[in-house]
Design a protein around this motif. Sequence first.
Motif, PDB file in Angstrom:
ATOM      1  N   TYR A 137       8.854  -5.662  -3.625  1.00 36.62           N
ATOM      2  CA  TYR A 137       9.348  -4.897  -4.775  1.00 36.62           C
ATOM      3  C   TYR A 137       8.262  -4.956  -5.844  1.00 36.62           C
ATOM      4  O   TYR A 137       8.288  -5.792  -6.734  1.00 36.62           O
ATOM      5  CB  TYR A 137      10.662  -5.505  -5.265  1.00 36.62           C
ATOM      6  N   LYS A 243      16.031 -10.998  -8.352  1.00 34.32           N
ATOM      7  CA  LYS A 243      15.513 -10.675  -7.020  1.00 34.32           C
ATOM      8  C   LYS A 243      15.779 -11.814  -6.049  1.00 34.32           C
ATOM      9  O   LYS A 243      16.000 -11.595  -4.851  1.00 34.32           O
ATOM     10  CB  LYS A 243      14.007 -10.396  -7.102  1.00 34.32           C
ATOM     11  N   GLY A 253      19.385  -3.125  -6.420  1.00 33.24           N
ATOM     12  CA  GLY A 253      18.367  -2.417  -5.647  1.00 33.24           C
ATOM     13  C   GLY A 253      17.118  -2.096  -6.434  1.00 33.24           C
ATOM     14  O   GLY A 253      16.558  -2.946  -7.126  1.00 33.24           O
ATOM     15  N   TRP A 254      16.686  -0.830  -6.362  1.00 36.29           N
ATOM     16  CA  TRP A 254      15.413  -0.437  -6.970  1.00 36.29           C
ATOM     17  C   TRP A 254      15.441  -0.406  -8.493  1.00 36.29           C
ATOM     18  O   TRP A 254      14.385  -0.320  -9.136  1.00 36.29           O
ATOM     19  CB  TRP A 254      14.964   0.927  -6.434  1.00 36.29           C
TER      20      TRP A 254
END
Length: 324
Positions: A137, A243, A253-254
């Motif tokens: 990420y 995270k 998520g994103w």
Amino acid sequence: MGCGHLFYSTLVTFSVALITYNIIISANAPLKQDFPNPSSSSISVDPVIEMPLERSRRHGAAANKRLFHTAMTASDSVYNTWQCRVMYYWFKKFQNGPNSEMGGFTRILHSGKPDKYMDEIPTFIAQPLPAGMDQGYIVLNRPWAFVQWLEKADIKEEYILMAEPDHIIVKPIPNLSKDGLGAAFPFFYIEPKKYESVLRKYFPKDMGPITNIDPIGNSPVVVGRDSLKKIAPVWMNVSLAMKKDPETDKAFGWVLEMYAYAVASALNGVGNILYKDFMIQPPWDTEVSNKFIIHYTYGCDYDMKVTLVKMVNEATANIPNWGS
């Protein structure tokens, strides 16, 4: 190398483990963090590359303006790089326009090394997170890059506009913040009420109602420089903690790092004016109207009549050595 990596990992694990109520509250202390020191890099270049034109503009600015410094983080990928070049082109076009309070500009390059566009775009070299820490990420490098920049750079302006490479400025931007509040775009998909049970891991009930967390990300946001210096380390640590937590990672998520910024801002008592006209987001928004920024992160089919296409084409036609 093995020992060094273990040392960094131990420090980060320790830091993330300390994301408790009392530690978060201590974020008002001076800007410090238990992460790799950028100065330990073997790179010998000055991390801050400022263009002569930027210096003269900033130092000659009218005293009655509340100038803000525009900063965007970036990787060294080809895609991110051309976005940065286009974004900076339009920044310069509108910097001195009517009602503009746009001061200096910095690309915070978190690759840890210079690239060939240092002479084109004012750039600060930030170190990336240790290998593997972002867990694929890459956005987790953003708060860490801001921490480094705020700690080491000589920022003259008292306000910061956090922008992104996929922003195109379409008109001069005034300082939208006021009365100690930041100014931020409200995202419809940032929903603190919906995820209260998750967010209470990072925003304890003692801190107040969950509505104290604004429905924002870190960009676009205009915020006081001193406020951001307090927010940034908390933003970094909360991002890493989120995270690391499977429930939070799955829920957000994103947009995890966006939630982390909203939480960090609330923990530091920095509220935000929710400014819907800050930007448009195609394909949902189709008219520029009185907006200041086009955010083109989403996949769309564009034709040659669309403003975004025209602006990208103009930039690429006028930026020297575009094909290089």
